[in-house]
Design an enzyme around this catalytic site. Sequence first.
Site: not given
Length: 521
Positions: A425, A304
């Site tokens: 995810e 991320e």
Amino acid sequence: MLEVKHRPSFKEPQWGINWSFSEWTPRRIGRVRTFHYFLLFLPPLKKVEKEQVAESSQRFLSPLHSFVPDLQEQLKSLVGRKLEMRAGNGVLYPVLGLASCVAFVYLSFGDLDWDLGIHGKVEEPETMRSFVRRNGTQFAVDEKAFYVNGWNSYWLMDQAVEGFSRHRVRAMFQTGAAMGLTVCRTWAFNDGTYNALQLSPGRFNERVFKALDRVIVEAQRHGIRLLLCLANNLEAYGGKTQYVKWAWDQGIGLSPSNDSFFFDASIRRYFKAYIKVILTRKNHLNGIQYKDDPTIFAWELINEPRCMTDASGDTLQEWIEEMAEYVKSIDKNHLLTVGLEGFYGPVSPLEKLGVNPAPWFSTLGSDFLRNSRVSHLDFASVHVYPDQWKVGKGLEKKMKYISKWLVSHIEDGDKELKKPVLFAEFGLSDKNKDFDHAHRDVFYKSIFDIVYESAKEGRAGAGAIVWQLLVAGMEDYKDDFAIVPEERPSMYRLIKKQSCRLVKLSHGKDLLENKLGKLCS
């Protein structure tokens, strides 16, 4: 994600470790306590002098003094108190000698059992001998489509370090294999924290490296491939914060900002050195360098990434280009991705900016389309968290938004990137008001259905990876997305059904020749 993936709260043991006992672990402490209880049950003997008992017990207990002082005192007290009335006529010393020998063997070599099991004969799934490749907008193994139905267990390396917790690694892979899952995403980093893999720039903990070796071999035994992440944008397990701190402490850092991880040349060198060590690591269990091991599905540069000090996205883009090229200069066998959340940046078309959860998501310094176009990247990654993005109240509104989010990125893979798109995810929080586990089943099914339809049509939606799965007894690792599959039968069946749908697409008439096909037949 913004609020999860933090290390479980526990204190690092503050033990002064004697050099000769540097490999002591909680499991071995447990064995000392077993010896402790053994002494309780020595047969009754005649009284001896305390000085003799203390001298004899000290011979066994002295090595522990610098390791666990309080444990030493407990054992000394036990020996002095319990054996005072139970020994005599010189019988104590042979008993203690024999017990000490047994304890030494038990304490010294008990940790070998897990590795000996790994070294045993392994029935290697035939498909695990080949690397996963990219074929246009799809993944492929031996020219057959490979679809990802997977899960996140970021904690595997951490749990493989100590003997007392290694069984969780095997149990997790057994559960994943039983559900037909094909890929597990996990951390291949732990920088400067408890059980750190990288203690300081270029300095590694061999015990933890061996734990990562174990994870890879255990995955291979169960026919599971690994998506290994190399760094964290968040602070958990060190992250980019730790790299910046190292440079700052050494007086060479350009800025205390966490984003200097992306633009400071010294820190870039730190990270490149780390990449090289990881990729060229030779597994102590099978002798294979990581870069040559087909068990590894792909590398992920960083979890991320965001560079909010440069909303233009130029800084992060340059970093991605440099690191992707460097990885491929060492390892041409494996696939590579960034680890993006999927937000569209300032240079994206207006219609794409409208897909973001809110306007400010375009100012995070990342850009899904621009970042994913880098030639050395093999596929794009996207995350899915409607709760954290606050895209609307109620399950229906969230599902409606997420459908648009997934379809938009699959279209990007097909039309713009010409690459697979992996939803690396996704999760639904159990902290939602009026949460019910049935809501999670419905939400996950909607994602699985979109991925399945994409796969059936030969489009770019290459798979999805649940955040996160655990095994029983891991309460400290639970967040509001965690699932223990055995405790949720409906979720277990849903995940397995998706695995079976995808394997039937990829293998068709040859289904029964595949391990997953036999599981689904």
